[in-house]
Scaffold this active site. Structure first.
Site, PDB file in Angstrom:
ATOM      1  N   LYS A 111       0.808  -1.212   0.000  1.00  0.00           N
ATOM      2  CA  LYS A 111       0.000   0.000   0.000  1.00  0.00           C
ATOM      3  C   LYS A 111       0.851   1.275   0.000  1.00  0.00           C
ATOM      4  CE  LYS A 111      -4.127  -2.192   1.775  1.00  0.00           C
ATOM      5  NZ  LYS A 111      -3.632  -3.580   1.920  1.00  0.00           N
TER       6      LYS A 111
HETATM    7  C1  LIG Z   1      -4.291  -4.646   1.400  1.00  0.00           C
HETATM    8  C2  LIG Z   1      -3.519  -5.869   1.233  1.00  0.00           C
HETATM    9  C3  LIG Z   1      -3.936  -6.873   0.349  1.00  0.00           C
HETATM   10  C4  LIG Z   1      -5.240  -6.799  -0.417  1.00  0.00           C
HETATM   11  O1  LIG Z   1      -5.254  -5.783  -1.390  1.00  0.00           O
HETATM   12  P1  LIG Z   1      -6.661  -5.223  -1.931  1.00  0.00           P
HETATM   13  O2  LIG Z   1      -6.300  -4.093  -2.810  1.00  0.00           O
HETATM   14  O3  LIG Z   1      -7.417  -4.770  -0.708  1.00  0.00           O
HETATM   15  O4  LIG Z   1      -7.335  -6.330  -2.620  1.00  0.00           O
HETATM   16  C5  LIG Z   1      -3.119  -7.982   0.197  1.00  0.00           C
HETATM   17  N1  LIG Z   1      -1.981  -8.110   0.896  1.00  0.00           N
HETATM   18  C6  LIG Z   1      -1.549  -7.175   1.759  1.00  0.00           C
HETATM   19  C7  LIG Z   1      -0.280  -7.386   2.502  1.00  0.00           C
HETATM   20  C8  LIG Z   1      -2.296  -6.021   1.950  1.00  0.00           C
HETATM   21  O5  LIG Z   1      -1.870  -5.096   2.797  1.00  0.00           O
END
Ligand SMILES: *Cc1c(COP(=O)(O)O)cnc(C)c1O
Length: 499
Positions: A111
Site C-alpha cells: 500500500k
Molecule cells: C491490502 C492488502 C492486500 C489486499 O489488497 P486489496 O487491494 O485490498 O485487494 C493484500 N496483501 C496485503 C499485505 C495487503 O496489505
C-alpha cells in the site's frame, strides 16, 4: 479528457482532482473513468520507460486535469527517498514464476506505493479546486492501510488523518506501526469489531457528516479513492517491462498475474492495465479462507452471509470487497450495479446474470487457499528456491499452484491460459509477519514480534527494513479503544480540535 462518474448516479461527473478530494461520490458511489476508450494507451511506449516515467505517463492519462508539469513534480515528490529499491517494484524469479515485490516502501507493504502518492495528489487538487478547508482523512484498516496512510499523510500541511483498526485484529507489528507515529495530525484508534465493522462505520460517517466541521472536511484514503487505484496500475506495466528487459518474454506475449486480494483494489488496477492495452491473459484473484470472491467469480453469487475467519493473512480477511463495485459497473452496467448494491445492503447477497459472469470469467479466475496451503508454500518455496514469502504472498502462490493444476472448485468454469509467464504480486515483506512465517517454516516462536523478526533475519540473512526494525523501541502514543457507536462523536471531536 477523462471524466469520472459515480457508480450509483450517472449525473455525478467530475474530473480527477475533484474525485480524489471527494474519495467517495455523494450517495455512496465510487468514481470510475466513464469511458474505457479514453484510457487506451501506447503500452509499448510506456514499458520502455523507468518506473517514474511509467508513473508519469499513466498519471497523465488518468489525471489529465493536473497538467503535465504538475504530474512531473508530483511523481518525483511521491517516490523520492521513500523506497529502498531503485526501480520501486523489483521483479524476482522464484521457481518457475516471478514475484513482483511491492513492499520496499516505508511500512514494508504494497500500500506504500499508492499511499506515497495520494497525499501529494490531494494537496495539489485542493489548489486546483479552490478548496480552502482542511482535509481529515478517515480510514478503516485491516492492518496495512493504516500505517501506510499515516506515513503518507503525517505532517502534510492542511491534512489530518484518523485510522480505525479492529481491536485485536491486527498483528503486533502492524499495531505498533500505527500507534507509535507522533505527528500532531495523526490519530490511530482501535474499534471493538472486525474490519468490515470498521469499514461500514467509516462509510456511514461520510453519509452522516457530509459537510465540513469547523473548516475540516472528511475524505478517504481507502482503496476506493481513485488517487490510490491509479498509482497501482503502474507496477503491472513495470512487471511486464522487467520481463521483456530480462528476455523472459517477448514484447507482445501475454502474461498472468496472481493477486492476493482483499478489497479488490489491487486487482482492479490490474484490470485497468489490461484495458489500457497491456497484454494480460488472466488475472487470478487469490483469496484466503474468506473465499467470498472465489465463490462469486465461479458462480456469480456474492454472499456476505458467511462466517468471518481470522487468518494468517489478515489484510485479506474481508467479506465486503468494495472495489468490486467498479468492475460490476463496467460489466453489468449502472442499473444492475445499483440493484446489486441495494440487495447486498438489504439482504447480504446478490446474483449476477450468466452473461455477466461469463464476461468476467474471460479474464478473471477466482481461487482460494487455506492458511495451511499458504504455510506449505512458504516452506516449499524457501526450501526449493531460497525465496521467503510473507503470508499474503504465499496465499497467492498456493492459488497459482491450484490454478495451474486445474484444481478449481467443483462445478466451475475454467478457462485456459496462453500466458508466457506468471507474475505473483508480493504484497508484504516476510518480516512484517515474522511469527506466521516462522511457524510455516516449522521454527519455534520466540516471545515477541521483535525477536521473531531477528530470527527470520538469521534465516534469510537479509536486512530488516529500517521502518520495521525501529518500532519496538518507540513509545505508544495512540491508546484509544472505542465502540462502533462512538465513532461519530470521536471524529467530530478530532475535527473540531484540528479546525
Ligand atoms: C491490502 C492488502 C492486500 C489486499 O489488497 P486489496 O487491494 O485490498 O485487494 C493484500 N496483501 C496485503 C499485505 C495487503 O496489505
Amino acid at each position: 479528457m477523462i471524466e469520472y462518474v459515480s457508480t450509483r448516479n450517472k449525473d455525478i461527473r467530475v474530473r480527477s482532482g475533484k474525485a480524489i478530494l471527494d474519495g467517495q461520490a455523494s450517495g455512496g458511489g465510487l468514481y470510475v473513468p466513464a469511458d474505457l476508450e479514453a484510457i487506451k494507451a501506447d503500452w509499448r511506449g510506456i514499458i520502455k520507460l523507468d518506473f517514474r516515467g511509467m508513473a508519469k505517463a499513466i498519471w497523465n492519462i488518468f489525471f489529465d486535469d493536473y497538467g503535465e508539469e504538475a504530474i512531473d513534480r508530483l511523481v518525483e515528490a511521491s517516490y523520492k527517498d521513500k523506497f529502498s529499491a531503485q526501480d520501486i517494484t523489483p521483479l524476482v524469479k522464484a521457481g518457475d514464476a516471478y514475484v513482483l515485490e511491492l513492499w520496499h516502501g516505508p511500512t514494508s507493504a504494497f500500500k506504500d506505493v499508492a499511499l506515497s502518492a495520494l497525499p501529494n495528489l490531494m494537496s495539489a487538487a485542493r489548489g486546483m479546486n479552490g478548496f480552502t478547508d482542511d482535509i481529515m482523512i478517515l480510514t478503516a484498516t485491516s492492518g496495512d492501510t493504516g500505517s501506510a496512510a499515516i506515513q503518507g499523510f503525517r505532517d502534510v500541511p492542511g491534512t489530518g488523518i484518523i485510522v480505525f483498526y479492529p481491536h485485536g485484529g491486527v498483528s503486533d507489528t502492524q499495531r505498533l506501526q500505527m500507534v507509535t507515529p507522533d505527528s500532531a495530525n495523526v490519530t490511530a484508534c482501535a474499534i471493538r469489531g472486525n474490519f468490515d465493522d470498521a469499514q461500514t462505520g467509516v462509510k456511514k460517517l461520510f453519509r452522516e457528516i457530509p459537510r465540513p466541521v469547523e473548516g475540516v472536511a472528511l475524505s478517504s484514503a481507502n482503496s476506493i479513492n481513485i488517487g490510490r487505484l491509479v498509482p497501482q496500475i503502474v507496477y503491472y506495466f513495470s512487471a511486464y517491462a522487467q520481463l521483456v528487459k530480462s528476455g523472459a518474454i517477448t514484447e507482445g506475449d501475454k502474461i498472468d498475474f496472481v493477486v492476493p486480494t482483499g478489497n479488490f483494489g489491487d486487482i482492479m488496477a490490474g484490470w485497468y492495465a489490461f484495458k489500457m492495452g497491456l497484454p494480460v491473459s488472466r488475472l487470478v484473484c487469490a483469496s484466503n479462507k474468506n473465499d467470498v470472491l472465489t465463490e462469486f467469480l465461479n458462480t456469480g453469487h456474492y454472499d456476505r452471509k458467511r462466517e468471518f475467519y481470522k487468518t494468517t493473512s489478515p489484510s485479506m480477511d474481508i467479506l465486503v470487497s468494495s472495489n468490486l463495485e467498479r468492475l460490476l459497473w463496467y460489466i453489468c452496467g449502472p442499473e444492475h450495479t445499483l440493484s446489486y448494491m441495494k440487495q447486498l445492503e438489504e439482504t447480504g447477497e446478490y446474483q449476477i446474470t450468466d452473461d455477466e459472469l461469463f464476461e468476467m470469467q474471460k479474464v478473471f479466475t477466482g481461487v482460494f487457499a487455506s492458511d495451511e496451503d499458504g504455510a506449505a508454500a512458504i516452506k516449499g518455496v524457501f526450501e526449493s528456491d531460497g525465496y521467503l514469502m510473507d503470508t499474503h504472498t504465499s496465499i497467492a502462490w498456493a492459488c497459482m499452484e491450484k490454478y495451474r493444476s486445474g484444481d478449481s472448485p467443483e462445478g466451475t468454469v475454467s478457462f485456459g491460459t496462453d500466458a508466457a509467464a506468471t507474475v505473483v504480486l508480493s504484497t508484504a515483506s516476510p518480516y512484517k509477519f515474522s511469527a506466521a512465517v516462522l511457524e510455516a517454516l516449522g521454527e519455534e516462536l520466540t516471545g515477541s514480534d521483535e525477536e521473531n523478526m531477528k530470527k527470520v533475519r538469521g534465516i534469510t540473512g537479509a536486512e530488516v527494513p529500517s521502518g520495521l526494525a525501529g518500532i519496538f523501541a518507540k513509545p505508544v502514543i495512540h491508546k484509544d479503544v472505542i465502540d462502533i457507536s462512538a465513532m461519530k462523536s470521536y471524529v467530530i471531536e478530532k475535527c473540531t480540535k484540528q479546525g
